[in-house]
Enzyme design. Sequence first.
Site, short mmCIF file in Angstrom:
data_model
loop_
_atom_site.label_atom_id
_atom_site.label_comp_id
_atom_site.label_asym_id
_atom_site.label_seq_id
_atom_site.Cartn_x
_atom_site.Cartn_y
_atom_site.Cartn_z
N LYS A 173 0.90 -1.28 0.14
CA LYS A 173 0.40 0.34 0.02
C LYS A 173 1.31 1.05 0.05
O LYS A 173 1.29 1.36 1.45
CB LYS A 173 -1.07 -0.03 1.20
N GLU A 176 -0.71 7.78 -0.60
CA GLU A 176 -1.75 8.05 -1.59
C GLU A 176 -1.43 9.22 -2.42
O GLU A 176 -1.83 9.41 -3.63
CB GLU A 176 -2.70 8.62 -1.26
N GLU A 248 9.15 1.95 10.83
CA GLU A 248 10.50 2.41 10.12
C GLU A 248 9.49 4.06 10.45
O GLU A 248 8.92 4.88 10.50
CB GLU A 248 10.58 2.76 8.84
N CYS A 282 13.37 11.49 7.66
CA CYS A 282 13.09 10.75 8.55
C CYS A 282 14.61 11.21 9.61
O CYS A 282 14.69 11.55 10.68
CB CYS A 282 12.65 9.48 9.19
N GLU A 380 8.89 16.39 15.31
CA GLU A 380 9.58 16.09 14.06
C GLU A 380 8.60 17.38 13.07
O GLU A 380 7.01 17.10 12.67
CB GLU A 380 9.01 14.92 12.99
P1 NAD Z 1 1.71 8.87 7.28
O1 NAD Z 1 2.32 7.81 8.43
O2 NAD Z 1 0.79 9.82 7.23
O3 NAD Z 1 1.70 7.45 6.23
C1 NAD Z 1 2.68 6.33 5.71
C2 NAD Z 1 1.70 5.69 5.20
O4 NAD Z 1 1.13 4.75 6.05
C3 NAD Z 1 0.61 6.15 3.94
O5 NAD Z 1 1.15 4.96 3.05
C4 NAD Z 1 -0.58 6.25 4.00
O6 NAD Z 1 -1.90 5.77 3.38
C5 NAD Z 1 -0.64 5.49 5.34
N1 NAD Z 1 -2.08 4.86 6.86
C6 NAD Z 1 -2.24 6.13 6.91
N2 NAD Z 1 -2.90 6.23 8.04
C7 NAD Z 1 -3.01 4.66 8.05
C8 NAD Z 1 -3.95 3.51 8.83
N3 NAD Z 1 -4.73 4.46 9.68
N4 NAD Z 1 -3.50 2.33 9.11
C9 NAD Z 1 -2.37 1.65 8.24
N5 NAD Z 1 -2.16 3.18 7.33
C10 NAD Z 1 -2.02 4.23 7.72
O7 NAD Z 1 2.86 9.32 7.35
P2 NAD Z 1 3.57 10.52 6.00
O8 NAD Z 1 3.53 11.26 5.87
O9 NAD Z 1 3.46 9.48 4.53
O10 NAD Z 1 5.19 10.64 6.09
C11 NAD Z 1 6.07 10.98 6.36
C12 NAD Z 1 6.04 10.49 8.22
O11 NAD Z 1 7.01 9.28 7.59
C13 NAD Z 1 7.74 10.88 8.94
O12 NAD Z 1 7.46 10.98 10.34
C14 NAD Z 1 8.98 9.98 9.03
O13 NAD Z 1 9.41 10.71 9.77
C15 NAD Z 1 8.42 8.63 9.13
N6 NAD Z 1 8.76 8.52 7.43
C16 NAD Z 1 9.95 7.18 8.17
C17 NAD Z 1 10.97 6.64 7.93
C18 NAD Z 1 11.76 5.38 8.44
O14 NAD Z 1 12.63 5.04 7.87
N7 NAD Z 1 12.25 5.95 10.20
C19 NAD Z 1 11.42 6.74 6.52
C20 NAD Z 1 10.68 7.43 5.47
C21 NAD Z 1 9.43 8.10 6.51
#
Ligand code: NAD
Length: 484
Positions: A173, A176, A248, A282, A380
């Site tokens: 997944k 979006e 992550e 991140c 963050e």
């Molecule tokens: P997000 O948590 O909003 O979304 C991540 C994914 O989860 C998306 O595909 C989203 O559609 C999905 N999602 C949203 N609600 C969900 C739910 N209830 N159940 C299951 N899936 C759901 O994060 P984002 O805004 O896409 O990305 C930014 C964040 O990701 C930042 O906090 C960043 O630090 C973190 N990040 C961490 C790493 C790492 O390796 N540690 C790498 C990249 C990004």
Amino acid sequence: MEKHWIGGKYVRAELGDQFTTVSPAHDTTVNSYALGTAKDIHRAVQSAREAFDSGPWPHMSGKERADILINIAHQILANCDELAELETLESGKPITQAHDEIKTAVDVWHYAATLARQLSGETYNHLGPQKLGFVLREPAGVVGLITPWNFPLLIISQKLPFALAAGCTSVIKPSELTPGTTLKLASYAHEAGVPSGVINVVTGFGDPVGACLSEQPDIDVISFTGSTEVGRKVAATAGKNLKRCSLELGGKNPHIIFADADQDAALDPVVFGVYFNMGECCNSGSRVLLEESIAEEFTQRIIDYSRKIPVGDPLSAEVKVGAIINNAHLDKINHYIQSGTACGARLRLGGSQLPTLNGRFFEPTVFDQVTGDMPIARQEVFGPVLSILTFKTKEEAIQIANDTMYGLSAGLWTSNVDTAFEVSRNIRAGTIWINCFMDGHPELPFGGYKDSGLGRELGRFSTDEFTELKTVQLHIGKHSHTWL
Ligand code: NAD
């Protein structure tokens, strides 16, 4: 118009609805995608389950799987230009950086191929003359992979090749906001020899698609990258269903400069560390900790250097900082700017959107006089915003570095080897960079302490996440003892 990728082909969404992605830099529609529902997830999980339970993939030799992973790496490289452009249009990241990320992803696929040939267990030959014990390593089953928007192809490449190397099948997944390159990857993998049903991609929103994926009983492992807030929800659902889960998550990473450091060498990595990928990273070194005696001079050098950063159209080869992902995220960054000023931090550079057509470009921003209790020091921001704090002693630097809920990574610059090791040992973070920042190699594990996550990606332990251990015990020769 793109469709889901299920069972080795593009298929329409159950309800036939669509959503579109928009270029953050240009405000133009990039593509339209199938709007996933719970029914689409059921279909995809069923396809992955069948491919695992009765397909060839889990039973192929490591060499056969490795050869296919190498073919996929070649396919990604062959399509690098197309993938980079799509990645830039959907995410707003600079095109030259997108190219670099795709080449890094290619290297990760090659590395994962080496692990496919090294999966092994253990044997115990000293349990007694008639005993032999084996520990077999088997693929864990069907894995659900959920990814964010900031490094779309690279992050799926930190999960999928290792799951495939282990013999698992998958449902993905993607975010979006940036599903394009993940869908293309699935079709390249098919051309490269991955059997139908081994990789499935369902596009759509976190709720319902991601939520439904994390609660599916037929999924054995969930691997999630994204925010700590959503990660907690995914972990809670996985926990309820006793599903293995790796996370992550976010970071608020300290980048510490001691007075004895080579400051000329540190300047570029400090500035790169905060503004790389518009700060939407991140690993962003968004908290710089300066030893008090060098603070004023080094802050000025950071400011002068940051002024030179080319911000603008990410399709231009000269640009280093592209567009912020969307308006909701811009609002969040603006909120932190106001919070920083209201809390008494001093705004030394930037702090505003640039006056472009859509305004979705943000100036490189520097706050100093930041203290550990301020939200801009603890949370963050995920934008091009640097918070500078100061410290007097090594002990104080360690205390400030650890004073957040996160523990993803940290950097430190010093010419004293004792300082380097003492600080590295005492910072609770998954990666420490000494006299460098944000270097990465597929051989080295990556992941977080504390609220930055659970588990590790990359490195030789990465396949542990996607395998089960099975104990087999053998009796040799005639039985000499009976129970009765
Ligand atoms: P997000 O948590 O909003 O979304 C991540 C994914 O989860 C998306 O595909 C989203 O559609 C999905 N999602 C949203 N609600 C969900 C739910 N209830 N159940 C299951 N899936 C759901 O994060 P984002 O805004 O896409 O990305 C930014 C964040 O990701 C930042 O906090 C960043 O630090 C973190 N990040 C961490 C790493 C790492 O390796 N540690 C790498 C990249 C990004």
